[in-house]
Scaffold this motif. Structure first.
Motif, mmCIF file in Angstrom:
data_model
loop_
_atom_site.group_PDB
_atom_site.id
_atom_site.type_symbol
_atom_site.label_atom_id
_atom_site.label_comp_id
_atom_site.label_asym_id
_atom_site.label_seq_id
_atom_site.Cartn_x
_atom_site.Cartn_y
_atom_site.Cartn_z
ATOM 1 N N LYS A 26 -97.449 100.635 64.850
ATOM 2 C CA LYS A 26 -98.686 101.395 64.602
ATOM 3 C C LYS A 26 -99.187 102.057 65.890
ATOM 4 N N ASN A 27 -99.143 101.333 67.000
ATOM 5 C CA ASN A 27 -99.586 101.891 68.275
ATOM 6 C C ASN A 27 -98.648 102.992 68.766
ATOM 7 N N ALA A 28 -97.361 102.809 68.565
ATOM 8 C CA ALA A 28 -96.386 103.825 68.967
ATOM 9 C C ALA A 28 -96.619 105.117 68.176
ATOM 10 N N ARG A 29 -96.807 104.980 66.880
ATOM 11 C CA ARG A 29 -97.029 106.169 66.044
ATOM 12 C C ARG A 29 -98.352 106.852 66.364
ATOM 13 N N LYS A 30 -99.352 106.057 66.698
ATOM 14 C CA LYS A 30 -100.661 106.628 67.057
ATOM 15 C C LYS A 30 -100.537 107.518 68.301
#
Length: 83
Positions: A26-30
């Protein structure tokens, strides 16, 4: 986050600039979504050896990688060239 720019060590062109390394998808995609919204060409890739995700800014043909690193620095991110 990576700790700075690695200079070109040979004549091989850089393929990407790594700007993040995450356990949480989720953090990578954000981060990738944020970079794409700012006009960078970012994508999330799996690092199969460590089971983590990295965010890469891809270098389009004709773009200067070191200029992209400076543009990232202007928005508060550090990256390093990936060959």
């Amino acid at each position: 986050m990576p700790v700075g720019l690695v200079g070109l060590v040979d004549d091989s062109p850089a393929k990407a600039i790594q700007v993040g390394y995450f356990k949480d998808a989720k953090n990578a995609r954000k981060l990738a979504d944020s970079l794409n919204a700012k006009g960078f060409m970012a994508q999330v890739e799996d690092d199969k050896a460590s089971q983590r995700l990295k965010v890469m800014v891809l270098i389009r043909p004709g773009q200067d990688p070191e200029t992209l690193v400076l543009q990232l620095k202007d928005i508060g991110l550090e990256g390093f060239l990936v060959f």
